[in-house]
Motif scaffolding. Structure first.
Motif, short mmCIF file in Angstrom:
data_model
loop_
_atom_site.label_atom_id
_atom_site.label_comp_id
_atom_site.label_asym_id
_atom_site.label_seq_id
_atom_site.Cartn_x
_atom_site.Cartn_y
_atom_site.Cartn_z
N ILE A 69 49.95 -112.80 -3.36
CA ILE A 69 49.70 -114.11 -2.77
C ILE A 69 50.10 -114.07 -1.30
CG2 ILE A 69 51.98 -115.01 -3.44
CD1 ILE A 69 50.62 -117.75 -3.89
N SER A 70 49.30 -114.70 -0.46
CA SER A 70 49.59 -114.72 0.97
C SER A 70 49.04 -116.00 1.56
CB SER A 70 48.98 -113.49 1.67
OG SER A 70 47.57 -113.52 1.57
N ARG A 71 49.30 -116.21 2.83
CA ARG A 71 48.82 -117.43 3.46
C ARG A 71 48.47 -117.18 4.91
NH1 ARG A 71 54.84 -120.05 3.45
NH2 ARG A 71 55.48 -119.38 5.54
N ASP A 72 47.60 -118.03 5.43
CA ASP A 72 47.26 -118.05 6.85
C ASP A 72 47.56 -119.47 7.33
OD1 ASP A 72 46.00 -118.32 9.34
OD2 ASP A 72 44.49 -116.82 8.82
N ASN A 73 48.67 -119.62 8.02
CA ASN A 73 49.10 -120.96 8.43
C ASN A 73 48.08 -121.62 9.36
OD1 ASN A 73 51.49 -120.59 6.98
ND2 ASN A 73 52.54 -119.71 8.77
N ALA A 74 47.48 -120.85 10.22
CA ALA A 74 46.52 -121.41 11.19
C ALA A 74 45.28 -121.97 10.49
CB ALA A 74 46.13 -120.36 12.21
N LYS A 75 44.95 -121.38 9.34
CA LYS A 75 43.75 -121.82 8.61
C LYS A 75 44.11 -122.75 7.45
CE LYS A 75 40.97 -117.73 9.70
NZ LYS A 75 40.20 -116.60 9.15
N ASN A 76 45.40 -123.03 7.27
CA ASN A 76 45.85 -123.86 6.15
C ASN A 76 45.30 -123.35 4.83
OD1 ASN A 76 47.23 -125.63 7.88
ND2 ASN A 76 45.37 -126.83 8.23
N THR A 77 45.37 -122.05 4.67
CA THR A 77 44.74 -121.40 3.53
C THR A 77 45.73 -120.45 2.85
OG1 THR A 77 42.55 -121.54 4.53
CG2 THR A 77 42.83 -119.91 2.79
N VAL A 78 45.67 -120.47 1.52
CA VAL A 78 46.45 -119.55 0.71
C VAL A 78 45.48 -118.64 -0.03
CG1 VAL A 78 48.03 -119.37 -1.25
CG2 VAL A 78 48.38 -121.13 0.48
N TYR A 79 45.85 -117.38 -0.14
CA TYR A 79 44.98 -116.39 -0.76
C TYR A 79 45.64 -115.78 -1.99
CZ TYR A 79 42.89 -116.57 3.90
OH TYR A 79 42.32 -116.99 5.07
N LEU A 80 44.79 -115.28 -2.86
CA LEU A 80 45.27 -114.46 -3.97
C LEU A 80 44.41 -113.21 -4.00
CD1 LEU A 80 47.27 -114.29 -6.37
CD2 LEU A 80 45.42 -115.13 -7.82
N GLN A 81 45.00 -112.10 -3.58
CA GLN A 81 44.31 -110.82 -3.64
C GLN A 81 44.55 -110.22 -5.02
OE1 GLN A 81 42.34 -109.17 -1.26
NE2 GLN A 81 41.93 -107.77 -2.97
N MET A 82 43.48 -109.93 -5.71
CA MET A 82 43.58 -109.41 -7.08
C MET A 82 42.95 -108.02 -7.13
SD MET A 82 42.61 -112.87 -9.22
CE MET A 82 40.90 -112.87 -8.69
N ASN A 83 43.78 -107.04 -7.42
CA ASN A 83 43.33 -105.66 -7.52
C ASN A 83 43.49 -105.15 -8.94
OD1 ASN A 83 42.90 -105.64 -4.69
ND2 ASN A 83 44.99 -104.96 -4.32
N SER A 84 42.82 -104.06 -9.23
CA SER A 84 42.91 -103.43 -10.56
C SER A 84 42.71 -104.46 -11.67
CB SER A 84 44.28 -102.73 -10.72
OG SER A 84 44.47 -101.77 -9.71
N LEU A 85 41.66 -105.22 -11.53
CA LEU A 85 41.43 -106.32 -12.47
C LEU A 85 41.15 -105.80 -13.87
CD1 LEU A 85 39.43 -108.63 -10.10
CD2 LEU A 85 41.46 -109.32 -11.39
N LYS A 86 41.64 -106.58 -14.84
CA LYS A 86 41.48 -106.27 -16.25
C LYS A 86 40.71 -107.40 -16.93
CE LYS A 86 46.08 -104.11 -16.24
NZ LYS A 86 47.42 -104.12 -16.87
N SER A 87 40.16 -107.11 -18.09
CA SER A 87 39.41 -108.14 -18.81
C SER A 87 40.29 -109.35 -19.13
CB SER A 87 38.79 -107.56 -20.07
OG SER A 87 39.80 -107.01 -20.92
N GLU A 88 41.56 -109.09 -19.35
CA GLU A 88 42.47 -110.21 -19.67
C GLU A 88 42.79 -111.10 -18.48
OE1 GLU A 88 42.93 -106.97 -20.39
OE2 GLU A 88 45.06 -106.40 -20.21
N ASP A 89 42.32 -110.72 -17.30
CA ASP A 89 42.47 -111.57 -16.12
C ASP A 89 41.37 -112.62 -16.05
OD1 ASP A 89 43.42 -108.63 -14.27
OD2 ASP A 89 44.75 -110.20 -15.07
N THR A 90 40.42 -112.54 -16.94
CA THR A 90 39.32 -113.51 -16.96
C THR A 90 39.83 -114.92 -17.21
OG1 THR A 90 37.67 -111.89 -17.68
CG2 THR A 90 37.24 -114.21 -18.21
#
Length: 116
Positions: A69-90
């Protein structure tokens, strides 16, 4: 009233990556906690990751080492980078912001489907 607009969901193969975005309609400095939840069919909504205003983060055990999880204060945006995704992440992923006054806001949800 605060609006949270999510984007970035989609269909991806197992092992792939996606980045979710949650853009707030006002400065994210007014929120004490920002996070992502997900809900799979037939399951309760669960916390995936969260971040405080001070930058402290917390992750569900099932995603540690794979999601960030990360954020860009200037854009008022929060991100969720998801790597190595699994079927149970659906599931449907929702961003959740908690204001310093105790108000809670939810995004509309974005579908993430991981095919095996």
């Amino acid at each position: 009233q605060v609006q949270l607009v999510e984007s970035g969901g989609g269909l991806v193969q197992a092992g792939g990556s996606l980045r979710l975005s949650c853009a707030a309609s006002r400065t994210i400095f007014s929120f004490k906690v920002m996070g992502w939840y997900r809900q799979a069919p037939g399951n309760q909504r669960e916390l995936v990751a969260s971040m405080t205003t001070g930058g402290s983060t917390e992750y569900a055990d099932s995603v540690k080492g794979r999601f960030t999880i990360s954020r860009d204060n200037a854009k008022n945006t929060v991100y969720l980078q998801m790597n190595s995704l699994k079927s149970e992440d659906t599931g449907v992923y929702y961003c959740n912001f908690q204001s310093t006054w105790g108000n809670i806001y939810w995004g509309q949800g974005t579908q993430v489907t991981v095919s095996s």
